[in-house]
Write an enzyme that holds these catalytic residues in place. Structure first.
Site, PDB file in Angstrom:
ATOM      1  N   ILE A  32      29.685   6.994  59.695  1.00  0.00           N
ATOM      2  CA  ILE A  32      29.105   7.893  58.697  1.00  0.00           C
ATOM      3  C   ILE A  32      29.386   7.423  57.280  1.00  0.00           C
ATOM      4  O   ILE A  32      28.990   8.056  56.319  1.00  0.00           O
ATOM      5  CB  ILE A  32      29.612   9.346  58.861  1.00  0.00           C
ATOM      6  N   GLY A  33      30.055   6.296  57.161  1.00  0.00           N
ATOM      7  CA  GLY A  33      30.300   5.833  55.802  1.00  0.00           C
ATOM      8  C   GLY A  33      30.985   4.490  55.794  1.00  0.00           C
ATOM      9  O   GLY A  33      31.576   4.068  56.781  1.00  0.00           O
ATOM     10  N   ASP A  34      30.856   3.819  54.669  1.00  0.00           N
ATOM     11  CA  ASP A  34      31.482   2.525  54.496  1.00  0.00           C
ATOM     12  C   ASP A  34      32.095   2.508  53.115  1.00  0.00           C
ATOM     13  O   ASP A  34      31.395   2.298  52.138  1.00  0.00           O
ATOM     14  CB  ASP A  34      30.410   1.434  54.601  1.00  0.00           C
ATOM     15  N   GLY A  35      33.371   2.790  53.052  1.00  0.00           N
ATOM     16  CA  GLY A  35      33.995   2.859  51.737  1.00  0.00           C
ATOM     17  C   GLY A  35      34.606   1.530  51.358  1.00  0.00           C
ATOM     18  O   GLY A  35      34.504   0.545  52.089  1.00  0.00           O
ATOM     19  N   GLY A  36      35.227   1.506  50.201  1.00  0.00           N
ATOM     20  CA  GLY A  36      35.880   0.293  49.751  1.00  0.00           C
ATOM     21  C   GLY A  36      37.022  -0.120  50.665  1.00  0.00           C
ATOM     22  O   GLY A  36      37.369  -1.283  50.747  1.00  0.00           O
ATOM     23  N   PHE A  37      37.584   0.846  51.374  1.00  0.00           N
ATOM     24  CA  PHE A  37      38.786   0.542  52.134  1.00  0.00           C
ATOM     25  C   PHE A  37      38.558   0.458  53.629  1.00  0.00           C
ATOM     26  O   PHE A  37      39.446   0.103  54.378  1.00  0.00           O
ATOM     27  CB  PHE A  37      39.858   1.595  51.868  1.00  0.00           C
ATOM     28  N   LYS A  56      38.887   7.203  59.735  1.00  0.00           N
ATOM     29  CA  LYS A  56      38.679   6.042  58.874  1.00  0.00           C
ATOM     30  C   LYS A  56      39.425   4.850  59.435  1.00  0.00           C
ATOM     31  O   LYS A  56      40.634   4.896  59.617  1.00  0.00           O
ATOM     32  CB  LYS A  56      39.184   6.364  57.470  1.00  0.00           C
ATOM     33  N   ASP A 103      40.852   5.733  42.988  1.00  0.00           N
ATOM     34  CA  ASP A 103      39.480   5.371  43.345  1.00  0.00           C
ATOM     35  C   ASP A 103      38.562   6.584  43.252  1.00  0.00           C
ATOM     36  O   ASP A 103      37.898   6.938  44.226  1.00  0.00           O
ATOM     37  CB  ASP A 103      39.453   4.748  44.744  1.00  0.00           C
TER      38      ASP A 103
END
Ligand SMILES: *[C@@H]1O[C@H](CO)[C@@H](O)[C@H](O)[C@H]1NC(C)=O
Ligand SMILES: *[C@@H]1O[C@H](CO)[C@@H](O)[C@H](O)[C@H]1NC(C)=O
Ligand SMILES: *[C@@H]1O[C@H](CO)[C@@H](O)[C@H](O)[C@H]1NC(C)=O
Ligand SMILES: *[C@@H]1O[C@H](CO)[C@@H](O)[C@H](O)[C@H]1NC(C)=O
Length: 622
Positions: A324-329, A346, A452
């Site tokens: 559901i997401g692709d963050g910086g981390f 995550k 962030d």
């Protein structure tokens, strides 16, 4: 409506005046005293608390002091960190001894020699959630004891950590090493000073309250005999010194109060109608039953440790369809636990070259810090911050488990789906984000720097309330990397992942440090996104306009703000947009000392919001 509001305010201040006059005639334990500041209470502490001996409940005598009031329970003094009238609970932080002989400060001169903190015999009991958190504590093996003749208390505590709070002894027989504390004593000191533990009281179990109920029926005021060793209950009669003059005042006061009440009710109904939708959810949240359930669910979720297998099956082996997401981390997956609960999982970008040493986690110095940090972050509780429910540290990956927020990120709303958000909603989002930042910077000691703040880290709920996620994450990552690289690296602050381009404090390139003011800078960029609907960095823009901060500031300085403000909100502007633009401008000042702090931002936004009239369309919706 504003007219009735101001008249009701006038009405209330007059009432308070009358009450103060009446109060000077009645007994010294009158509950309606003038308000004074006694944090964590908003004004004078409510019953059963009291600041003057002989009034209220003998076990609820508190001392107002700065920065927090203190309470004495069985000869131990605690600072009051938080008070909730709703759940009858207090959060207490024990006052620690000074550090002597190089022992820890966890020495409490309590009457019972084998217990550190023992509340039996008082009306208080440690809450389940605090208990289960503490009962999970254990030192990592092999146990390194301090010099036991020099620090006997520390030795006792390390051998049996459950002793710290009577009633919270560990019930878990064979716990895995996961989540153990390498430096248990420092962890406890840190935990107690920053978060404390929660205690509750049950009025139905305490004879004082039963007697007080009868007393109140007779219009009395509850107190006790402060000179008697047993501190017997006394019902003060409030009529004791009342004269006929006072009776007249009382009757007048009653009529007045009734008028005020009627007025207040009509105002409340009007407000309730206009905001029914947004109020509904917050009312639900404060329902005592919901509160109870939540408390027990969080206790059941403990320990804050998940196994890799558990999370693997919850996310269907990290099924790409569940991403559901692709963050910086790292990547975020939607997970469903065995009990049906939906959570965001995550998967942090892998530690570089994870080794067998990783399985020895918590033994290395830095891994200990990492574990402490996670436990501390999972204790943070704010309506505008995503709650961290737990983690999993495994050679196969480092995973964090937090709230699943249903309605996408702010970035989705601004740049993706282009949902038409009104200026009011955007202002509201700005304020909630500022409140979350204020909490991280000012309500926790030492403060947490988010590092962030971006529109992709602001999650939106169905009712457009927001939660800020991923706080303190970059620091966690650095801890896990340094486990592998070197256990002695002390300059971890300089080596971590450095925020997201477009949001990064330019001062970072000079000082190599991220501070609270770096968060303020990133927040300024988010404000600009809210106002313009543009991305923080857009490579389709001309080179010198690529960064939104620069584009925005140059337009503002040329007086051409109209060119960048989102046409969607330009129409319902009533003066707030220019003020927010000014605030955003100050937030991205090159010199960090010129930037406002989070408290100032919250104050400024509240002022702007109160000046902004309710838009016509908002009224039409009701
Ligand atoms: C509290 O301390 C006083 C004097 O130091 C002592 O007399 C009393 O017994 C103590 N009370 C408790 C409950 O330990
Ligand atoms: C306390 O620790 C410091 C450094 O670890 C050491 O220099 C000092 O001698 C110690 N003091 C005592 C009383 O053990
Ligand atoms: C422990 O402390 C005592 C008293 O300070 C001292 O006499 C003893 O030598 C110490 N023992 C060790 C092993 O350091
Ligand atoms: C309070 O207790 C003292 C003895 O300790 C007694 O003399 C006094 O009368 C009591 N006061 C009241 C109002 O009961």
């Amino acid at each position: 409506m504003s007219q009735s509001l101001s008249s009701s305010r006038r009405c209330f201040s007059l009432l308070i005046l009358i009450l103060t006059i009446v109060k000077t005639y009645s007994s010294s334990c009158s509950s309606s005293s003038t308000s004074f500041h006694c944090p964590p209470f908003n004004s004078s502490p409510p019953f059963p608390f009291s600041t003057s001996p002989g009034c209220g409940h003998p076990h609820f005598q508190i001392q107002c002091s700065s920065p927090r009031a203190t309470i004495s329970i069985k000869n131990l003094t605690f600072s009051l960190l938080h008070y909730s009238s709703l759940s009858s609970s207090l959060t207490l932080s024990p006052q620690l001894d000074s550090n002597q002989n190089n022992c820890s400060s966890l020495r409490f001169s309590s009457s019972s020699p084998n217990r550190f903190i023992d509340l039996t015999g008082s009306p208080f009991r440690v809450s389940d959630s605090s208990c289960s958190r503490l009962s999970l504590l254990r030192p990592c093996s092999p146990l390194t004891l301090p010099n036991c003749s020099r620090c006997p208390q520390d030795c006792k505590l390390l051998k049996n950590p459950g002793r710290i709070l009577h009633g919270c002894e560990s019930t878990h027989g064979s716990l895995s090493e996961q989540g153990c504390q390498g430096d248990l004593l420092s962890f406890l000191q840190d935990f107690f000073t920053r978060f404390g533990f929660e205690v509750e009281w049950d009025e139905s179990q305490d004879p004082y309250f039963a007697k007080c109920k009868d007393c109140r029926v007779k219009n009395g005021v509850c107190g006790f005999n402060s000179t008697h060793p047993r501190q017997d209950f006394i019902c003060f009669s409030s009529q004791r010194e009342t004269t006929t003059v006072n009776n007249h005042v009382a009757v007048l006061c009653l009529i007045f109060a009734l008028t005020c009440l009627l007025l207040a009710i009509s105002v409340a109904v009007a407000i309730f109608r206009s905001r029914r939708a947004s109020f509904l959810s917050s009312v639900n949240e404060e329902d005592p039953a919901a509160l109870f359930l939540r408390r027990h669910r969080s206790a059941a979720l403990l320990p804050p440790v998940f196994t890799f297998e558990e999370l693997e099956s919850a996310t269907n082996k990290f099924d790409p369809k569940r991403k559901i997401g692709d963050g910086g981390f790292g990547s975020v997956y939607l997970g469903q636990l065995a009990d049906g609960q939906l959570l965001a999982v995550k998967f942090l970008h892998h530690h570089h070259g994870a080794t067998a040493a990783d399985t020895e986690h918590c033994k290395a110095f830095s891994m200990k810090s990492f574990c402490n940090e996670i436990l501390i972050l999972s204790s943070i509780n704010h309506p505008n911050l995503v709650k961290l429910h737990g983690y999993c540290s495994d050679p196969r990956g480092l995973l964090l488990v937090h709230d699943y927020v249903t309605n996408g990120t702010l970035a989705d709303h601004l740049h993706g789906r282009k949902s038409a958000m009104t200026w009011r909603i955007r202002l509201d989002i700005a304020l909630q984000t500022a409140l979350a930042m204020e909490y991280l910077h000012f309500s926790i000691t030492p403060p947490v720097v988010h590092r962030d703040i971006t529109s992709s880290n602001i999650f939106v709920e169905k009712d457009m309330r927001i939660k800020v996620g991923d706080f303190g994450l970059s620091r966690l990552l650095v801890f896990s990397e340094s486990t592998v690289n070197s256990a002695t690296s002390s300059d971890y602050v300089c080596t971590g992942p450095q925020g997201t381009p477009g949001y990064l404090d330019p001062d970072y390139h000079r000082s190599f440090r991220l501070t609270e003011k770096s968060d303020v800078y990133s927040y300024g960029v988010v404000l600009m996104e809210l106002m313009t609907g543009m991305k923080a960095v857009d490579q389709r823009r001309e080179k010198r306009d690529m960064a939104l901060a620069e584009l925005f500031v140059s337009k503002l300085q040329m007086g051409l703000l109209d060119q960048v403000v989102d046409p969607l909100i330009a129409s319902d502007d009533d003066g707030g947009v220019a003020a927010v633009a000014e605030l955003a401008f100050r937030c991205v000042a090159v010199d960090k000392d010129d930037r406002p702090d989070a408290k100032e931002i919250v104050g400024e936004l509240r002022r702007i919001k109160s000046r902004t009239r309710v838009g016509e369309d908002d009224v039409a919706k009701c």
